[in-house]
Design an enzyme around this catalytic site. Structure first.
Site, PDB file in Angstrom:
ATOM      1  N   GLU A  50     -11.495 -11.744   5.861  1.00 40.33           N
ATOM      2  CA  GLU A  50     -10.139 -11.592   6.400  1.00 40.33           C
ATOM      3  C   GLU A  50      -9.099 -12.142   5.432  1.00 40.33           C
ATOM      4  OE1 GLU A  50      -7.421 -12.477  10.316  1.00 40.33           O
ATOM      5  OE2 GLU A  50      -9.464 -13.227  10.256  1.00 40.33           O
ATOM      6  N   HIS A  87       0.064   1.110  -8.918  1.00 40.17           N
ATOM      7  CA  HIS A  87      -1.202   0.716  -8.312  1.00 40.17           C
ATOM      8  C   HIS A  87      -2.282   1.762  -8.556  1.00 40.17           C
ATOM      9  CE1 HIS A  87       1.042  -2.085  -5.297  1.00 40.17           C
ATOM     10  NE2 HIS A  87       1.109  -2.496  -6.545  1.00 40.17           N
ATOM     11  N   GLU A 100      -4.010   3.495  -6.557  1.00 45.07           N
ATOM     12  CA  GLU A 100      -3.885   4.706  -5.744  1.00 45.07           C
ATOM     13  C   GLU A 100      -2.955   5.722  -6.409  1.00 45.07           C
ATOM     14  OE1 GLU A 100      -4.290   1.202  -2.785  1.00 45.07           O
ATOM     15  OE2 GLU A 100      -3.321   1.583  -4.708  1.00 45.07           O
ATOM     16  N   CYS A 141      -1.037  -0.495   0.131  1.00 41.88           N
ATOM     17  CA  CYS A 141       0.217  -1.154   0.493  1.00 41.88           C
ATOM     18  C   CYS A 141       1.170  -0.091   1.039  1.00 41.88           C
ATOM     19  CB  CYS A 141       0.825  -1.857  -0.720  1.00 41.88           C
ATOM     20  SG  CYS A 141       1.418  -0.723  -2.006  1.00 41.88           S
ATOM     21  N   CYS A 153       2.285   2.606  -1.603  1.00 44.93           N
ATOM     22  CA  CYS A 153       1.204   3.538  -1.942  1.00 44.93           C
ATOM     23  C   CYS A 153       0.906   4.477  -0.783  1.00 44.93           C
ATOM     24  CB  CYS A 153      -0.052   2.779  -2.349  1.00 44.93           C
ATOM     25  SG  CYS A 153       0.075   2.049  -3.997  1.00 44.93           S
TER      26      CYS A 153
END
Length: 186
Positions: free
Chosen positions: A27, A63, A65, A93, A96
């Site tokens: 997490e 990024h 992506e 994010c 993205c």
């Protein structure tokens, strides 16, 4: 201190120690400040066959992506049907997610599935909105199951034919993130 220039690193196989650290579905992802994106691209019945590899980003700017579409799919052909699968260390994010949704809306012949090891800042309203926008644009979003980690290990990691020993809380963490993503996308 100034960070070195941003770069996208590409390759065929990930170091096993890096994979185990970056893809661990914890997490709180302290120290995991990169995105690793493993990809499979099927262009249908073409001579190119199946494209496979990975990208990682370092020091934000562009990024992984976004870089995927410019570096791995630079010669997009609207006449082909693309089936693309990503296994990512964390979900996209907001920026993205918006860019990917735009690509999917503009290029109807791309079917994208994203399997994320963990959800990036999922508590944030704008992140949730980005994930919903991706889903609405036709992207299949799912959290990686334990079996997905093993598949990614076998397909994208320099594992020297060693099986992946999943961490103790892998299944529980999957269930936690699966429930959170289901709540976001409902």
């Amino acid at each position: 201190m100034e960070l070195p220039p941003f770069e996208i690193i590409t390759g065929d196989r990930i170091d096993p120690h890096i994979f185990k650290f970056q893809f661990k579905n914890v997490e709180y992802s302290s120290g995991r400040n990169k995105t690793f994106l493993c990809y499979l691209v099927d262009k249908g019945n073409t001579a190119d066959g199946l494209l496979r590899g990975y990208l990682e980003d370092e020091h934000t700017g562009s990024h992984a992506e976004e870089a995927f579409f410019t570096q791995c799919l630079p010669h997009y052909d609207p006449a082909l049907k693309y089936t693309i699968t990503w296994y990512v260390s964390s979900s996209p994010c907001t920026a993205c997610a918006e860019k990917i949704a735009e690509v999917l809306k503009a290029r109807k012949n791309i079917k994208l599935s994203i399997f994320a090891a963990r959800l990036f800042e999922w508590e944030e309203a704008e992140i949730q909105a980005g994930l919903r926008a991706l889903h609405a644009a036709g992207c299949k979003l799912r959290v990686m199951k334990p079996l997905d980690f093993s598949y990614t290990w076998d397909t994208f990691v320099e594992n020297e034919d060693q099986p992946l020993n999943l961490w103790e809380d892998c299944k529980e963490n999957y269930e936690y993130y699966h429930e959170k993503l289901a709540d976001i996308l409902q």
